[in-house]
Each structure stands twice: as structure tokens, then as C-alpha cells.
Design a protein around this motif. Structure first.
Motif, mmCIF file in Angstrom:
data_model
loop_
_atom_site.group_PDB
_atom_site.id
_atom_site.type_symbol
_atom_site.label_atom_id
_atom_site.label_comp_id
_atom_site.label_asym_id
_atom_site.label_seq_id
_atom_site.Cartn_x
_atom_site.Cartn_y
_atom_site.Cartn_z
ATOM 1 N N TYR A 1 75.854 -16.234 -33.917
ATOM 2 C CA TYR A 1 75.133 -16.025 -35.180
ATOM 3 C C TYR A 1 74.600 -17.332 -35.766
ATOM 4 O O TYR A 1 73.561 -17.344 -36.412
ATOM 5 C CB TYR A 1 76.034 -15.321 -36.195
ATOM 6 C CG TYR A 1 76.512 -13.981 -35.712
ATOM 7 C CD1 TYR A 1 75.613 -13.024 -35.248
ATOM 8 C CD2 TYR A 1 77.857 -13.673 -35.702
ATOM 9 C CE1 TYR A 1 76.049 -11.796 -34.790
ATOM 10 C CE2 TYR A 1 78.300 -12.437 -35.252
ATOM 11 C CZ TYR A 1 77.392 -11.504 -34.797
ATOM 12 O OH TYR A 1 77.828 -10.297 -34.348
ATOM 13 N N LEU B 1 71.367 -17.989 -34.211
ATOM 14 C CA LEU B 1 70.427 -16.961 -34.651
ATOM 15 C C LEU B 1 69.906 -17.274 -36.054
ATOM 16 O O LEU B 1 68.688 -17.236 -36.306
ATOM 17 C CB LEU B 1 71.117 -15.593 -34.639
ATOM 18 C CG LEU B 1 70.236 -14.379 -34.910
ATOM 19 C CD1 LEU B 1 69.253 -14.161 -33.776
ATOM 20 C CD2 LEU B 1 71.107 -13.143 -35.107
ATOM 21 N N ILE B 2 70.825 -17.628 -36.950
ATOM 22 C CA ILE B 2 70.429 -17.963 -38.326
ATOM 23 C C ILE B 2 69.572 -19.227 -38.324
ATOM 24 O O ILE B 2 68.560 -19.301 -39.021
ATOM 25 C CB ILE B 2 71.684 -18.112 -39.226
ATOM 26 C CG1 ILE B 2 72.322 -16.731 -39.433
ATOM 27 C CG2 ILE B 2 71.332 -18.753 -40.559
ATOM 28 C CD1 ILE B 2 73.672 -16.753 -40.150
ATOM 29 N N ARG C 1 67.609 -20.303 -35.952
ATOM 30 C CA ARG C 1 66.281 -19.927 -35.457
ATOM 31 C C ARG C 1 65.486 -19.195 -36.527
ATOM 32 O O ARG C 1 64.283 -19.404 -36.667
ATOM 33 C CB ARG C 1 66.400 -19.053 -34.204
ATOM 34 C CG ARG C 1 66.727 -19.839 -32.953
ATOM 35 C CD ARG C 1 66.757 -18.963 -31.722
ATOM 36 N NE ARG C 1 65.484 -18.286 -31.534
ATOM 37 C CZ ARG C 1 65.320 -17.197 -30.793
ATOM 38 N NH1 ARG C 1 66.356 -16.666 -30.175
ATOM 39 N NH2 ARG C 1 64.143 -16.655 -30.654
ATOM 40 N N HIS C 2 66.159 -18.324 -37.274
ATOM 41 C CA HIS C 2 65.491 -17.577 -38.346
ATOM 42 C C HIS C 2 64.837 -18.536 -39.347
ATOM 43 O O HIS C 2 63.742 -18.278 -39.842
ATOM 44 C CB HIS C 2 66.492 -16.661 -39.058
ATOM 45 C CG HIS C 2 65.909 -15.978 -40.245
ATOM 46 N ND1 HIS C 2 64.976 -14.977 -40.138
ATOM 47 C CD2 HIS C 2 66.106 -16.178 -41.580
ATOM 48 C CE1 HIS C 2 64.638 -14.573 -41.348
ATOM 49 N NE2 HIS C 2 65.301 -15.281 -42.239
ATOM 50 N N PHE C 3 65.512 -19.657 -39.625
ATOM 51 C CA PHE C 3 64.987 -20.620 -40.586
ATOM 52 C C PHE C 3 64.162 -21.716 -39.910
ATOM 53 O O PHE C 3 63.823 -22.713 -40.543
ATOM 54 C CB PHE C 3 66.119 -21.229 -41.410
ATOM 55 C CG PHE C 3 66.700 -20.255 -42.393
ATOM 56 C CD1 PHE C 3 65.961 -19.855 -43.504
ATOM 57 C CD2 PHE C 3 67.953 -19.716 -42.205
ATOM 58 C CE1 PHE C 3 66.473 -18.943 -44.413
ATOM 59 C CE2 PHE C 3 68.478 -18.799 -43.104
ATOM 60 C CZ PHE C 3 67.732 -18.412 -44.202
ATOM 61 N N ARG D 1 70.532 -19.107 -48.902
ATOM 62 C CA ARG D 1 69.973 -18.041 -48.054
ATOM 63 C C ARG D 1 70.786 -17.811 -46.790
ATOM 64 O O ARG D 1 70.848 -16.697 -46.284
ATOM 65 C CB ARG D 1 68.511 -18.352 -47.715
ATOM 66 C CG ARG D 1 67.622 -18.297 -48.955
ATOM 67 C CD ARG D 1 66.165 -18.471 -48.628
ATOM 68 N NE ARG D 1 65.923 -19.781 -48.037
ATOM 69 C CZ ARG D 1 64.821 -20.114 -47.382
ATOM 70 N NH1 ARG D 1 63.861 -19.249 -47.243
ATOM 71 N NH2 ARG D 1 64.682 -21.314 -46.883
ATOM 72 N N THR D 2 71.442 -18.864 -46.281
ATOM 73 C CA THR D 2 72.263 -18.675 -45.079
ATOM 74 C C THR D 2 73.502 -17.841 -45.414
ATOM 75 O O THR D 2 73.941 -17.033 -44.607
ATOM 76 C CB THR D 2 72.695 -20.017 -44.461
ATOM 77 O OG1 THR D 2 73.310 -20.813 -45.470
ATOM 78 C CG2 THR D 2 71.506 -20.752 -43.879
ATOM 79 N N LEU E 1 72.591 -14.186 -45.407
ATOM 80 C CA LEU E 1 72.487 -13.660 -44.041
ATOM 81 C C LEU E 1 73.863 -13.501 -43.400
ATOM 82 O O LEU E 1 74.137 -12.500 -42.735
ATOM 83 C CB LEU E 1 71.639 -14.590 -43.171
ATOM 84 C CG LEU E 1 70.141 -14.404 -43.245
ATOM 85 C CD1 LEU E 1 69.459 -15.366 -42.277
ATOM 86 C CD2 LEU E 1 69.750 -12.980 -42.907
#
Ligand SMILES: [Zn+2]
Length: 106
Positions: free
Chosen positions: A71, A74-75, A77-79, A23-24, A27
Motif C-alpha cells: 500500500y 500504491l499511495i 504512486r497515487h501522489f 491526504r495519505t 487513503l
């Protein structure tokens, strides 16, 4: 001399599972596509200092302030990953490896 004990690394383990899921990558590819096509990810302005009837000092009423360039954070934090915990666990692993090396050298 006693063998050092490997530290617990729950946040690194969670990060590994997220990375293994692919998934990373998805993104990261999307963010690359945004950059290659002239888009940017920006912070949304909350207009905290805006006076009634006046332009926002922070964003000039655009609604956006500052492009996001980190990024990786950011990624993470998203996860729901905590970069500070990841860094601390990596440091513990390094310390563990150094301690392990020291026992093998003696
Ligand atoms: Zn604003």
C-alpha cells in the motif's frame, strides 16, 4: 576538514508536503476499512495471453490478477511520488549524517 554539504531532497520534500496535507492518512484509513470489511485492491488483468474464444490463462476471465499488498508504494504512486527517488534521497541523507558525525568526532 570541510563541513559536508546537506544533499538536496526534492522528492522527500514533496512527500513531506503530501503527508502534512493529511491526504495519505485519509487513503490509509480507507484501505484499512476495505481490508476490515473483506475487500481487496487487485491488479486488473490485461488478458495479454488470452486466445480468442478461450478463457484467460492469467485471470480465468475474472478480470483481476493478484491482490495489491504494498500500500505504501500504491499511495506514493497515487501522489506521483517515486519510491526509488525517495530511497536514494534517504540514503544520501544517511551518508551526509555519517559524514557530519565523522567531522564532529575528529
Ligand atoms: Zn485475464
Amino acid at each position: 576538514m570541510t563541513e559536508p554539504t546537506a544533499p538536496e531532497t526534492p522528492e522527500l520534500d514533496r512527500r513531506s508536503k503530501v503527508i502534512e496535507s493529511g491526504r495519505t492518512d485519509t487513503l490509509a484509513w480507507f484501505i484499512d476499512w476495505l481490508n476490515d470489511n473483506g475487500y481487496a485492491i487487485a491488479h486488473r488483468c490485461t488478458h495479454v495471453d488470452q486466445k480468442p474464444g478461450r478463457r484467460c490463462w492469467d485471470c480465468g476471465d475474472s478480470g483481476f490478477i493478484g491482490a495489491v499488498t504494498d500500500y505504501e508504494s500504491l499511495i506514493a504512486r497515487h501522489f506521483g511520488l517515486d519510491p526509488a527517488k525517495i530511497e536514494a534521497e534517504m540514503q544520501k541523507l544517511l551518508d551526509y549524517q555519517r559524514a557530519l558525525n565523522a567531522t564532529q568526532e575528529s
